[in-house]
Structures are given as C-alpha cells and as structure tokens.
Design an enzyme around this catalytic site. Structure first.
Site, short mmCIF file in Angstrom:
data_model
loop_
_atom_site.label_atom_id
_atom_site.label_comp_id
_atom_site.label_asym_id
_atom_site.label_seq_id
_atom_site.Cartn_x
_atom_site.Cartn_y
_atom_site.Cartn_z
N GLU A 1 -4.79 9.93 8.40
CA GLU A 1 -3.36 9.73 8.65
C GLU A 1 -2.82 10.70 9.68
O GLU A 1 -1.75 10.46 10.26
CB GLU A 1 -2.58 9.82 7.33
N CYS B 1 -4.40 -1.26 -2.32
CA CYS B 1 -4.51 0.19 -2.50
C CYS B 1 -5.34 0.43 -3.74
O CYS B 1 -5.00 -0.07 -4.82
CB CYS B 1 -3.10 0.79 -2.66
N ASN B 2 -6.42 1.17 -3.61
CA ASN B 2 -7.29 1.41 -4.75
C ASN B 2 -6.63 2.29 -5.80
O ASN B 2 -6.79 2.06 -7.00
CB ASN B 2 -8.59 2.06 -4.27
N THR B 3 -5.88 3.30 -5.37
CA THR B 3 -5.23 4.19 -6.33
C THR B 3 -4.21 3.43 -7.17
O THR B 3 -4.17 3.57 -8.39
CB THR B 3 -4.55 5.36 -5.59
N ASP C 1 0.86 -1.18 0.00
CA ASP C 1 0.00 0.00 0.00
C ASP C 1 0.90 1.23 0.00
O ASP C 1 2.05 1.17 0.43
CB ASP C 1 -0.93 0.03 1.21
N SER C 2 0.34 2.33 -0.46
CA SER C 2 1.09 3.58 -0.45
C SER C 2 1.31 4.09 0.97
O SER C 2 2.18 4.95 1.19
CB SER C 2 0.36 4.64 -1.28
N CYS D 1 -11.53 3.05 -0.77
CA CYS D 1 -10.20 3.42 -0.29
C CYS D 1 -10.00 2.66 1.00
O CYS D 1 -10.89 2.65 1.87
CB CYS D 1 -10.08 4.93 -0.05
N THR D 2 -8.85 2.04 1.13
CA THR D 2 -8.63 1.15 2.27
C THR D 2 -8.41 1.91 3.58
O THR D 2 -8.39 1.30 4.65
CB THR D 2 -7.44 0.21 2.01
N HIS D 3 -8.27 3.23 3.50
CA HIS D 3 -8.22 4.04 4.73
C HIS D 3 -9.60 4.20 5.37
O HIS D 3 -9.72 4.34 6.59
CB HIS D 3 -7.70 5.45 4.43
N TYR E 1 -0.66 8.77 -2.51
CA TYR E 1 -0.61 8.62 -3.96
C TYR E 1 -1.81 9.26 -4.65
O TYR E 1 -1.79 9.48 -5.86
CB TYR E 1 -0.64 7.12 -4.33
N GLY E 2 -2.87 9.54 -3.91
CA GLY E 2 -4.17 9.85 -4.50
C GLY E 2 -4.20 10.95 -5.54
O GLY E 2 -4.95 10.87 -6.50
#
Length: 276
Positions: A159, A74-76, A11-12, A193-195, A43-44
C-alpha cells in the site's frame, strides 16, 4: 417486475480490486459497485468484533446503494465477519440479500493444485489467527496438510508502493523461508490476501522450482459465475449494463485512484462516501 441492481464488492482497502479485476474479466456484462474502507484500513491486526462491525457497516452501505449481492473480496473480513453476517445480521436486515466471501470458494479447489498434498497459506495475521483456511480446506480435502504463515509487513509494503522495490525483497524472502521451513514437501502456496498478487513476481523469484503460487482472483470469479448459474433467482435481480463504480471511505480520492489503478490494472475514478 424485478428491479435490476448491481453486484457489490467490498474490501478494507485496495486488495479486493485484484479479485474485482478477475470477476469483471469473466463476467463483464454485470454492473458493479466497489467500496474500499480505506479510512480504516488495514483490518489485518484488528479484533474480531471490530472487523465485524466495520465490515457490516460497509455491507449495509452497499445494500443502501441497491446491491442485493455483496462479495467480501477480503480474506480478513471473510475470516472474521462473514459467518456472523450470514447467520445473524442478514436475518435481521433482509434474508433475501446475500453476502459471499473468498475463503470457502478457494478452499473448495485449492487441494486440486497440490501433488504432495501439502499446502502453505500466506495471509494477514487476522486471517491466520482465525484458522479459517485450516478448517475449510480440511472440510474439502481432509488428506491435505496445511501450513500457515502470517506476513504482516506485506500489506504495508504494497500500500506504500514499495512492492516492486528492492526494499521489499528482504520481507518477501523472510516469510517464504518461514513457511517453507515448516515442511520440505510443500508444493503449493496460496496467496490468502488479495493484496499479495502485486508481489507475485518477487515471490516467484525466491521460491524453489516446482512450487506453485495460487492467487485467488480467478478462483473467486469462477465461483461467482457458478453461484449465479445455480441461483437464477439472484441472477435475475442483477443489472447488466457493464458499468463499474468505485467508492472509498477516504476523503483523498486522488490517492485512492492512484493506488486503485495499480491493483485494478486500468484507470480508476472514485467517489468519496462518508462513514455513518
């Protein structure tokens, strides 16, 4: 004799740890190596070329650590880098290795969650601009209408540890109002988004009754289990000692460990790995 090796998860930043958590819960027997590119996150809002470059560099690092299979949690990265990696880079690197993403397995099932056949997709600017979910969901559920909403401030809030603070409420409500304004018939929201699972409780607080909220972790974990059942040639390469290793490209491993432990749901101890 086949050398047994771990599964790589990339993941980023931290969000992929919510997917890793679900994978480790469902498939605890395997060995895993997690790599977060925290030095270059998020990364978004980056370009396709930059995201591909960063993602491929990290995938190669996981290959160098012995992983024959890497999950882009990571979706991005899945939206902007996966296709090129699968169709070009792997052919040059090692056609026997595999890189999987989170978008296709989610698109394969998300239509089953909706009764109205209208779904809202909440994601980063990069994921939304790529149109990946529109394309993939239409492939599997051509009768489902998809409405997208970028939520550019959610990842920074998460974050920076503000996801459970009152200050986050305004931006949670703002983006939910915007996606729901696109159609009164939306009955399912995908957290693309995994966040975003860290905002799940706040999201539920601002939704009308009856709207389902779908995180990706369990979906991706079930898809990986099915993939390994369908591909015994890959499953036989995987080591199964139940170990977990964590690496970050940030030289502040203490900060990574603090945040990562929140996403992963248990204490994480990481090692720094330098970018090439």
């Amino acid at each position: 004799m086949i050398k047994k090796q771990p599964i790589g998860i990339f993941d980023s930043g931290y969000g992929g740890l919510t997917v890793f958590r679900a994978i480790a819960d469902l498939l605890p027997q395997y060995d895993y190596v997690y790599l977060g590119d925290n030095a270059r996150a998020p990364y978004g809002n980056r370009s396709f070329n930059t995201i591909h470059q960063y993602t491929w560099e990290c995938v190669q690092m996981l290959f160098d650590m012995g992983c024959p299979l890497v999950i882009l949690a990571c979706n991005t990265a899945s939206a902007k880098a996966l296709r090129t990696i699968q169709q070009r880079d792997l052919l040059n690197e090692d056609p026997a290795k595999r890189v999987l993403g989170v978008i296709r397995p989610t698109a394969e099932v998300i239509g089953n969650y909706s009764d109205s056949k209208e779904i809202g997709v909440l994601g980063t600017k990069g994921t939304v601009q790529s149109g990946s979910y529109l394309i993939e969901i239409n492939n599997f559920f051509p009768d489902v209408k998809v409405y997208q909403q970028a939520c550019p401030l959610w990842v920074p809030l998460i974050e920076n540890g503000e996801y459970d603070q009152p200050g986050a409420d305004y931006f949670v409500k703002k983006y939910l109002d915007q996606v729901l304004a696109q159609s009164a018939n939306i009955d399912t929201l995908l957290l693309a988004c995994t966040h975003y699972p860290l905002l799940l409780e706040k999201i539920k607080d601002y939704l009308p009754e009856g709207i389902k909220v779908v995180p990706q972790g369990d979906i991706v974990a079930a898809s990986l289990r099915d993939y390994l059942q369908r591909h015994p040639e890959m499953e036989q390469q995987l080591s199964a000692n139940g170990t977990q290793q964590f690496f970050t490209t940030s030289d502040d491993t203490m900060d990574f460990d603090h945040h990562a432990s929140i996403f992963f749901g248990e204490r994480v101890t990481s090692e720094f790995i330098a970018l090439k």
